[in-house]
Design a protein around this motif. Sequence first.
Motif, PDB file in Angstrom:
ATOM      1  N   ARG A  54      17.436  51.873   1.116  1.00 34.30           N
ATOM      2  CA  ARG A  54      16.276  51.017   1.618  1.00 34.30           C
ATOM      3  C   ARG A  54      15.049  51.028   0.830  1.00 34.30           C
ATOM      4  O   ARG A  54      14.749  52.134   0.118  1.00 34.30           O
ATOM      5  CB  ARG A  54      15.759  51.536   3.116  1.00 34.30           C
ATOM      6  CG  ARG A  54      16.973  51.562   4.359  1.00 34.30           C
ATOM      7  CD  ARG A  54      17.190  50.127   4.295  1.00 34.30           C
ATOM      8  NE  ARG A  54      18.063  49.843   5.377  1.00 34.30           N
ATOM      9  CZ  ARG A  54      19.283  49.359   5.600  1.00 34.30           C
ATOM     10  NH1 ARG A  54      19.912  49.334   4.481  1.00 34.30           N
ATOM     11  NH2 ARG A  54      19.853  49.151   6.909  1.00 34.30           N
ATOM     12  N   PRO A  55      14.700  49.724   0.327  1.00 37.16           N
ATOM     13  CA  PRO A  55      13.457  49.754  -0.701  1.00 37.16           C
ATOM     14  C   PRO A  55      12.086  50.302   0.251  1.00 37.16           C
ATOM     15  O   PRO A  55      12.002  49.682   1.250  1.00 37.16           O
ATOM     16  CB  PRO A  55      13.519  48.445  -0.815  1.00 37.16           C
ATOM     17  CG  PRO A  55      14.309  47.534   0.186  1.00 37.16           C
ATOM     18  CD  PRO A  55      15.060  48.543   0.764  1.00 37.16           C
ATOM     19  N   SER A  57       7.894  51.085  -0.813  1.00 35.71           N
ATOM     20  CA  SER A  57       7.204  51.100  -2.118  1.00 35.71           C
ATOM     21  C   SER A  57       6.342  52.362  -2.033  1.00 35.71           C
ATOM     22  O   SER A  57       6.378  53.286  -1.177  1.00 35.71           O
ATOM     23  CB  SER A  57       5.729  50.106  -1.509  1.00 35.71           C
ATOM     24  OG  SER A  57       6.297  48.827  -1.313  1.00 35.71           O
ATOM     25  N   LEU A  71       4.895  55.606   2.787  1.00 36.21           N
ATOM     26  CA  LEU A  71       4.362  55.186   4.290  1.00 36.21           C
ATOM     27  C   LEU A  71       5.572  54.207   5.018  1.00 36.21           C
ATOM     28  O   LEU A  71       5.637  53.051   4.187  1.00 36.21           O
ATOM     29  CB  LEU A  71       2.892  54.319   3.980  1.00 36.21           C
ATOM     30  CG  LEU A  71       2.480  53.642   5.140  1.00 36.21           C
ATOM     31  CD1 LEU A  71       2.166  54.751   6.254  1.00 36.21           C
ATOM     32  CD2 LEU A  71       1.265  52.574   4.983  1.00 36.21           C
ATOM     33  N   ILE A  72       5.991  54.560   5.889  1.00 34.30           N
ATOM     34  CA  ILE A  72       7.250  53.932   6.500  1.00 34.30           C
ATOM     35  C   ILE A  72       6.969  53.392   7.775  1.00 34.30           C
ATOM     36  O   ILE A  72       6.543  54.334   8.623  1.00 34.30           O
ATOM     37  CB  ILE A  72       8.500  54.699   6.241  1.00 34.30           C
ATOM     38  CG1 ILE A  72       8.573  55.212   4.723  1.00 34.30           C
ATOM     39  CG2 ILE A  72       9.717  53.982   6.813  1.00 34.30           C
ATOM     40  CD1 ILE A  72       9.684  56.207   4.310  1.00 34.30           C
ATOM     41  N   GLN A  73       7.326  52.390   8.068  1.00 31.71           N
ATOM     42  CA  GLN A  73       7.442  51.578   9.341  1.00 31.71           C
ATOM     43  C   GLN A  73       8.798  51.853   9.883  1.00 31.71           C
ATOM     44  O   GLN A  73       9.546  51.517   9.315  1.00 31.71           O
ATOM     45  CB  GLN A  73       6.821  50.328   9.418  1.00 31.71           C
ATOM     46  CG  GLN A  73       6.920  49.789  10.586  1.00 31.71           C
ATOM     47  CD  GLN A  73       6.186  48.490  10.834  1.00 31.71           C
ATOM     48  OE1 GLN A  73       6.350  47.544  10.020  1.00 31.71           O
ATOM     49  NE2 GLN A  73       5.551  48.123  11.806  1.00 31.71           N
ATOM     50  N   ALA A  75      11.750  50.678  11.421  1.00 33.93           N
ATOM     51  CA  ALA A  75      12.097  49.021  11.629  1.00 33.93           C
ATOM     52  C   ALA A  75      13.457  49.002  12.251  1.00 33.93           C
ATOM     53  O   ALA A  75      13.840  48.005  12.962  1.00 33.93           O
ATOM     54  CB  ALA A  75      12.003  48.333  10.523  1.00 33.93           C
ATOM     55  N   GLY A  76      14.243  49.990  11.975  1.00 30.61           N
ATOM     56  CA  GLY A  76      15.675  49.979  12.324  1.00 30.61           C
ATOM     57  C   GLY A  76      16.390  51.520  12.333  1.00 30.61           C
ATOM     58  O   GLY A  76      15.481  52.474  12.183  1.00 30.61           O
ATOM     59  N   PRO A  77      17.693  51.602  12.126  1.00 34.32           N
ATOM     60  CA  PRO A  77      18.323  52.613  12.235  1.00 34.32           C
ATOM     61  C   PRO A  77      18.227  53.645  10.819  1.00 34.32           C
ATOM     62  O   PRO A  77      17.709  54.872  10.959  1.00 34.32           O
ATOM     63  CB  PRO A  77      19.567  52.491  12.107  1.00 34.32           C
ATOM     64  CG  PRO A  77      19.749  51.019  12.705  1.00 34.32           C
ATOM     65  CD  PRO A  77      18.654  50.626  12.301  1.00 34.32           C
ATOM     66  N   GLY A  78      17.744  52.933   9.636  1.00 36.98           N
ATOM     67  CA  GLY A  78      17.621  53.711   8.583  1.00 36.98           C
ATOM     68  C   GLY A  78      16.095  54.254   8.328  1.00 36.98           C
ATOM     69  O   GLY A  78      16.095  55.485   8.262  1.00 36.98           O
ATOM     70  N   THR A  79      15.104  53.469   8.714  1.00 38.93           N
ATOM     71  CA  THR A  79      13.872  53.997   8.734  1.00 38.93           C
ATOM     72  C   THR A  79      13.659  54.990   9.882  1.00 38.93           C
ATOM     73  O   THR A  79      13.068  56.149   9.936  1.00 38.93           O
ATOM     74  CB  THR A  79      12.749  52.961   8.628  1.00 38.93           C
ATOM     75  OG1 THR A  79      13.269  52.065   9.675  1.00 38.93           O
ATOM     76  CG2 THR A  79      12.708  52.255   7.480  1.00 38.93           C
ATOM     77  N   ALA A 120       1.159  49.524   2.359  1.00 41.45           N
ATOM     78  CA  ALA A 120       1.842  50.518   1.579  1.00 41.45           C
ATOM     79  C   ALA A 120       1.331  50.656   0.324  1.00 41.45           C
ATOM     80  O   ALA A 120       0.782  51.246  -0.360  1.00 41.45           O
ATOM     81  CB  ALA A 120       3.284  50.718   2.117  1.00 41.45           C
ATOM     82  N   GLU A 217       8.583  41.224   0.104  1.00 43.84           N
ATOM     83  CA  GLU A 217       9.574  42.104   0.535  1.00 43.84           C
ATOM     84  C   GLU A 217      10.992  41.730   1.254  1.00 43.84           C
ATOM     85  O   GLU A 217      11.445  41.813   2.158  1.00 43.84           O
ATOM     86  CB  GLU A 217       8.659  43.024   1.848  1.00 43.84           C
ATOM     87  CG  GLU A 217       7.541  43.855   1.584  1.00 43.84           C
ATOM     88  CD  GLU A 217       6.889  44.786   2.467  1.00 43.84           C
ATOM     89  OE1 GLU A 217       7.288  44.581   3.909  1.00 43.84           O
ATOM     90  OE2 GLU A 217       6.191  45.733   2.005  1.00 43.84           O
ATOM     91  N   ASN A 218      11.318  40.980   0.125  1.00 46.17           N
ATOM     92  CA  ASN A 218      12.708  40.286   0.697  1.00 46.17           C
ATOM     93  C   ASN A 218      13.670  41.342   0.826  1.00 46.17           C
ATOM     94  O   ASN A 218      13.595  42.495   0.282  1.00 46.17           O
ATOM     95  CB  ASN A 218      13.314  39.142  -0.535  1.00 46.17           C
ATOM     96  CG  ASN A 218      12.364  38.367  -0.973  1.00 46.17           C
ATOM     97  OD1 ASN A 218      11.188  37.888  -0.280  1.00 46.17           O
ATOM     98  ND2 ASN A 218      12.900  37.201  -1.735  1.00 46.17           N
ATOM     99  N   LEU A 219      14.765  40.840   1.664  1.00 50.06           N
ATOM    100  CA  LEU A 219      15.899  42.044   1.851  1.00 50.06           C
ATOM    101  C   LEU A 219      16.552  42.178   0.549  1.00 50.06           C
ATOM    102  O   LEU A 219      16.723  41.275  -0.325  1.00 50.06           O
ATOM    103  CB  LEU A 219      16.952  41.405   2.732  1.00 50.06           C
ATOM    104  CG  LEU A 219      16.392  40.997   4.303  1.00 50.06           C
ATOM    105  CD1 LEU A 219      17.559  40.418   5.056  1.00 50.06           C
ATOM    106  CD2 LEU A 219      16.186  42.275   4.925  1.00 50.06           C
TER     107      LEU A 219
END
Length: 255
Positions: A54-55, A57, A71-73, A75-79, A120, A217-219
């Motif tokens: 996962r990318p 910044s 600094l992470i939000q 958003a789904g299973p990874g984060t 971030a 912040e492209n996929l």
Amino acid sequence: MAKRINDLKVIENKRLNNDFFILELAGDNKIDDFKPGQFAQVRVDGSPETFLRRPISIHDVDYDKNTFKLLIQIAGPGTRTLSKLGNGDTLNLVYPLGNSFSLPKKDEKVLLVGGGCGIAPLLFLGKYIKSNGYIPDIILGFRNSERIIEFEEYLKIGNVFITTEDGSMGEKGYVTSHTVFSTRRYDRIYCCGPDSMMKAISGYCKKANIICEVSLENLMACGIGACLCCIVDSVKGNLCTCIDGPVFNVNDLKW
Ligand SMILES: Cc1cc2nc3c(=O)[nH]c(=O)nc-3n(C[C@H](O)[C@H](O)[C@H](O)COP(=O)(O)OP(=O)(O)OC[C@H]3O[C@@H](n4cnc5c(N)ncnc54)[C@H](O)[C@@H]3O)c2cc1C
Ligand code: FES
């Protein structure tokens, strides 16, 4: 600039609210070659559905301690899996990746604009700009006052303006409608956040002839220019957000 793939130690996992947390990481390598705008590809162990890195910044760098922060939000299973890391846990990163924001030119008036997890990269950028003699204005946008994060940190680097969608702090509305845009004149604007926000800021800058850099912040999948899944349409043809960006001058984008 050398890229590395390393196991880093989690020094602290600081929970900011339900959605955001900050990981402070330490490794053996010197980190004095990081540039604002760059990111890391984070391997998520313990989340079988998170096949790809996962990318994220680079949010802040402490050269004395040789640590840096993400600094992470969630958003789904990874984060969400990353949010459960504890002190002393190990995190594998490929870093530093991507290009960086450019420095302002002498006497330019600078504005930083961030929304959501797009704030971030702007702390590291703001510190870098300040260490080069500029005091930027900064607009940060949040849904409401309870979701405001890192306010004190941004106050250390410049004049901070807040917008909240419900008006519970700062000006009511989105960052794009803040009164600084009609009352102050800037030479250069740096922006990171949702695409719609960056496109609105880009349109304003183009009309007003202001230099504008956005961090997209492209996929992403590989993060190193191999899979072509992060292509952005530019006046120079197709570019990879991961190696030609994530920072682009808006005049180069077909927006
Ligand atoms: C260069 C770059 C820097 C980034 N920096 C940060 C950062 O500093 N902090 C941070 O919290 N996030 C950042 N992101 C976004 C972050 O990578 C994603 O939120 C994360 O990959 C989601 O992973 P997940 O497994 O938790 O959720 P997933 O299950 O992969 O996704 C959850 C939801 O978020 C959407 N999503 C996933 N990635 C993105 C994205 N890049 N843009 C918009 N929507 C997305 C998915 O479509 C899905 O709807 C950055 C992205 C890029 C490309
Ligand atoms: S993410 Fe693979 S080329 Fe950019």
